[in-house]
Scaffold this active site. Structure first.
Site, PDB file in Angstrom:
ATOM      1  N   ASN A 101      -5.294   5.278  -0.606  1.00 17.30           N
ATOM      2  CA  ASN A 101      -4.800   5.409   0.770  1.00 17.30           C
ATOM      3  C   ASN A 101      -4.322   6.817   1.091  1.00 17.30           C
ATOM      4  O   ASN A 101      -4.350   7.234   2.251  1.00 17.30           O
ATOM      5  CB  ASN A 101      -3.702   4.380   1.059  1.00 17.30           C
ATOM      6  CG  ASN A 101      -4.312   3.017   1.347  1.00 17.30           C
ATOM      7  OD1 ASN A 101      -5.335   2.923   2.020  1.00 17.30           O
ATOM      8  ND2 ASN A 101      -3.714   1.971   0.832  1.00 17.30           N
TER       9      ASN A 101
ATOM     10  N   HIS B 116      -2.338  -3.236  -6.723  1.00 11.95           N
ATOM     11  CA  HIS B 116      -2.871  -3.056  -5.369  1.00 11.95           C
ATOM     12  C   HIS B 116      -4.365  -3.351  -5.313  1.00 11.95           C
ATOM     13  O   HIS B 116      -5.178  -2.575  -5.815  1.00 11.95           O
ATOM     14  CB  HIS B 116      -2.571  -1.606  -4.936  1.00 11.95           C
ATOM     15  CG  HIS B 116      -2.926  -1.298  -3.527  1.00 11.95           C
ATOM     16  ND1 HIS B 116      -3.628  -0.174  -3.151  1.00 11.95           N
ATOM     17  CD2 HIS B 116      -2.700  -1.984  -2.388  1.00 11.95           C
ATOM     18  CE1 HIS B 116      -3.791  -0.176  -1.838  1.00 11.95           C
ATOM     19  NE2 HIS B 116      -3.245  -1.265  -1.364  1.00 11.95           N
TER      20      HIS B 116
ATOM     21  N   SER C  55       0.831  -1.200   0.000  1.00  9.87           N
ATOM     22  CA  SER C  55       0.000   0.000   0.000  1.00  9.87           C
ATOM     23  C   SER C  55       0.867   1.252   0.000  1.00  9.87           C
ATOM     24  O   SER C  55       0.357   2.351  -0.208  1.00  9.87           O
ATOM     25  CB  SER C  55      -0.877   0.004   1.251  1.00  9.87           C
ATOM     26  OG  SER C  55      -1.586  -1.208   1.344  1.00  9.87           O
TER      27      SER C  55
ATOM     28  N   GLU D 226      -5.528  -0.802  -8.059  1.00 11.68           N
ATOM     29  CA  GLU D 226      -4.631   0.296  -8.465  1.00 11.68           C
ATOM     30  C   GLU D 226      -3.405  -0.311  -9.149  1.00 11.68           C
ATOM     31  O   GLU D 226      -2.796  -1.243  -8.612  1.00 11.68           O
ATOM     32  CB  GLU D 226      -4.196   1.115  -7.239  1.00 11.68           C
ATOM     33  CG  GLU D 226      -5.295   2.018  -6.706  1.00 11.68           C
ATOM     34  CD  GLU D 226      -4.861   2.796  -5.464  1.00 11.68           C
ATOM     35  OE1 GLU D 226      -5.203   3.977  -5.351  1.00 11.68           O
ATOM     36  OE2 GLU D 226      -4.182   2.215  -4.587  1.00 11.68           O
TER      37      GLU D 226
HETATM   38  N1  LIG Z   1      -5.415  -5.107   4.891  1.00 10.08           N
HETATM   39  C1  LIG Z   1      -5.828  -4.384   3.870  1.00 10.08           C
HETATM   40  O1  LIG Z   1      -6.967  -3.881   3.853  1.00 10.08           O
HETATM   41  C2  LIG Z   1      -4.936  -4.191   2.683  1.00 10.08           C
HETATM   42  C3  LIG Z   1      -5.486  -3.663   1.511  1.00 10.08           C
HETATM   43  C4  LIG Z   1      -4.681  -3.527   0.371  1.00 10.08           C
HETATM   44  C5  LIG Z   1      -3.341  -3.896   0.447  1.00 10.08           C
HETATM   45  N2  LIG Z   1      -2.820  -4.388   1.605  1.00 10.08           N
HETATM   46  C6  LIG Z   1      -1.406  -4.788   1.584  1.00 10.08           C
HETATM   47  O2  LIG Z   1      -1.348  -6.198   1.394  1.00 10.08           O
HETATM   48  C7  LIG Z   1      -0.191  -6.729   2.058  1.00 10.08           C
HETATM   49  C8  LIG Z   1      -0.638  -7.808   3.011  1.00 10.08           C
HETATM   50  O3  LIG Z   1      -1.523  -7.243   3.963  1.00 10.08           O
HETATM   51  P1  LIG Z   1      -2.567  -8.140   4.774  1.00 10.08           P
HETATM   52  O4  LIG Z   1      -3.614  -7.209   5.262  1.00 10.08           O
HETATM   53  O5  LIG Z   1      -2.933  -9.345   3.983  1.00 10.08           O
HETATM   54  O6  LIG Z   1      -1.646  -8.574   6.013  1.00 10.08           O
HETATM   55  P2  LIG Z   1      -1.778  -9.870   6.928  1.00 10.08           P
HETATM   56  O7  LIG Z   1      -1.063  -9.545   8.188  1.00 10.08           O
HETATM   57  O8  LIG Z   1      -3.211 -10.327   7.016  1.00 10.08           O
HETATM   58  O9  LIG Z   1      -0.997 -10.993   6.104  1.00 10.08           O
HETATM   59  C9  LIG Z   1       0.381 -10.924   5.822  1.00 10.08           C
HETATM   60  C10 LIG Z   1       0.847 -12.362   5.628  1.00 10.08           C
HETATM   61  O10 LIG Z   1       2.182 -12.337   5.118  1.00 10.08           O
HETATM   62  C11 LIG Z   1       2.840 -13.452   5.653  1.00 10.08           C
HETATM   63  N3  LIG Z   1       4.294 -13.237   5.516  1.00 10.08           N
HETATM   64  C12 LIG Z   1       5.101 -12.417   6.230  1.00 10.08           C
HETATM   65  N4  LIG Z   1       6.378 -12.542   5.794  1.00 10.08           N
HETATM   66  C13 LIG Z   1       6.356 -13.442   4.776  1.00 10.08           C
HETATM   67  C14 LIG Z   1       7.353 -14.005   3.945  1.00 10.08           C
HETATM   68  N5  LIG Z   1       8.645 -13.657   4.052  1.00 10.08           N
HETATM   69  N6  LIG Z   1       6.985 -14.923   3.012  1.00 10.08           N
HETATM   70  C15 LIG Z   1       5.688 -15.297   2.888  1.00 10.08           C
HETATM   71  N7  LIG Z   1       4.692 -14.803   3.675  1.00 10.08           N
HETATM   72  C16 LIG Z   1       5.033 -13.882   4.582  1.00 10.08           C
HETATM   73  C17 LIG Z   1       2.354 -13.505   7.096  1.00 10.08           C
HETATM   74  O11 LIG Z   1       2.572 -14.802   7.652  1.00 10.08           O
HETATM   75  C18 LIG Z   1       0.883 -13.167   6.931  1.00 10.08           C
HETATM   76  O12 LIG Z   1       0.076 -14.314   6.783  1.00 10.08           O
HETATM   77  C19 LIG Z   1       0.500  -5.536   2.710  1.00 10.08           C
HETATM   78  O13 LIG Z   1       1.496  -5.074   1.839  1.00 10.08           O
HETATM   79  C20 LIG Z   1      -0.631  -4.518   2.847  1.00 10.08           C
HETATM   80  O14 LIG Z   1      -0.171  -3.192   2.876  1.00 10.08           O
HETATM   81  C21 LIG Z   1      -3.597  -4.559   2.709  1.00 10.08           C
END
Ligand SMILES: NC(=O)c1ccc[n+]([C@@H]2O[C@H](COP(=O)([O-])OP(=O)(O)OC[C@H]3O[C@@H](n4cnc5c(N)ncnc54)[C@H](O)[C@@H]3O)[C@@H](O)[C@H]2O)c1
Length: 295
Positions: free
Chosen positions: A203, A152, A131, A164
């Site tokens: 964002n 994204h 993000s 995005e």
């Molecule tokens: N939460 C949201 O609403 C949202 C929306 C759009 C984008 N994002 C982006 O998406 C990404 C993930 O966010 P999320 O909300 O799914 O987080 P989350 O905490 O739910 O999941 C992240 C996952 O990544 C895994 N992980 C960490 N290090 C790792 C590695 N080295 N190899 C493989 N897996 C690994 C973790 O075990 C975890 O399951 C981030 O970059 C976030 O900014 C989040």
């Protein structure tokens, strides 16, 4: 003699996808890809995390089935197209990799360096669902900067229409075009394009709003419930800012705020102390069972 002009080489359609990180977003993106008929590999850090990712996808599909959006047989077919693993090496043959690991620059840089070396197909595209982390840095460390960009998705990915697309200074036009086609035609989503600046379009507008709501709550202006009711009933938002923060994940919002603050030095982007303390306490919102509300 026929026309000897060589045809413009067109990149093959994307048929195989790798998703790195099977959390909230990674599991949703996997579901979207597998429901679109693509073969998917999900890579997680531990066996437990891989199993949790599988459960997230299964639960989401069960919900779609209970709403009549998909049949039981389709659920089985979708699940058969997905492998859950801890082995990054299984990404080698992928046409596209979507990195959706935790929003931490050190984690993403390490992943892009490794995945860049693992991908075997010259035209494979490596993308991040970040993000706020600079796409140009992820491209540089991957050794294939022209085939790296931000893609994204929004939460929940199976429901939200927007994606995005973020080309960096080094992303090729061909890579951007390939992702535009993929997102629109293969996934049936609606893309907008944004510049490689922390927060992109949505964002940049949303996060200062959420952080302002947290500051308002911290200062004791109103209860969490009343702040949320104010925006739902007064502005017609489907959900108030504190409930939305819980849904997104407080650690993720904090990380995005920090990246945006680092980039622009704009105080509105700086996470308030209450958000820091809640994350330190493990109160991450819906995904941990407790945030501004209990789940
Ligand atoms: N939460 C949201 O609403 C949202 C929306 C759009 C984008 N994002 C982006 O998406 C990404 C993930 O966010 P999320 O909300 O799914 O987080 P989350 O905490 O739910 O999941 C992240 C996952 O990544 C895994 N992980 C960490 N290090 C790792 C590695 N080295 N190899 C493989 N897996 C690994 C973790 O075990 C975890 O399951 C981030 O970059 C976030 O900014 C989040």
């Amino acid at each position: 003699m026929g026309d000897t002009t060589p045809a413009t080489p067109t990149a093959p359609e994307i048929a195989t996808v790798g998703v790195v990180g099977g959390g909230l977003m990674g599991s949703g993106i996997t579901e979207v890809a597998a429901r679109a008929g693509l073969d998917a590999v999900v890579v997680e850090v531990t066996q437990d995390a891989a199993e949790a990712a599988e459960k997230r996808v299964r639960d989401s599909l069960a919900k779609a089935e209970s709403r009549g959006k998909i049949t039981g047989q389709e659920v089985n077919e979708v699940m058969e197209r997905i492998r859950f693993t801890t082995d990054l090496g299984l990404l080698a043959d992928r046409d596209l990799v979507v990195e959706a690991a935790s929003e931490r620059e050190d984690i993403k840089l390490a992943l892009f360096e490794r995945i860049g070396a693992i991908l075997e197909k010259d035209d494979a595209v490596l993308t991040s669902n970040t993000s706020s982390i600079p796409i140009v840095k992820l491209g540089a460390i991957s050794g294939r900067a022209d085939r790296v960009m931000g893609v994204h998705f929004f939460n929940p990915a199976p429901v939200m229409q927007l994606v995005e697309l973020i080309p960096s200074l080094t992303t090729s036009e061909a890579t951007l075009e390939r992702m535009q086609t993929f997102v629109t035609k293969a996934l049936g989503k609606q893309p907008i394009e944004a510049t490689d600046r922390a927060g992109f379009v949505v964002n940049s507008l949303l996060v200062p709003y959420l952080l302002s709501a947290i500051r308002m709550y911290e200062a004791g202006y109103a209860s969490a419930k009343d702040i949320d009711r104010g925006m739902v009933l007064g502005c017609g938002h489907p959900m108030g800012p504190l409930a939305l923060s819980d849904l997104i994940g407080l650690d993720t919002i904090r990380a995005i705020g920090i990246s945006m603050y680092d980039e622009f030095k704009e105080p509105l982007y700086s996470p308030p102390p209450l958000l820091d303390r809640m994350v330190d306490a493990g109160l991450l919102g819906k995904k941990s069972g407790h945030g501004f509300y209990a789940y």
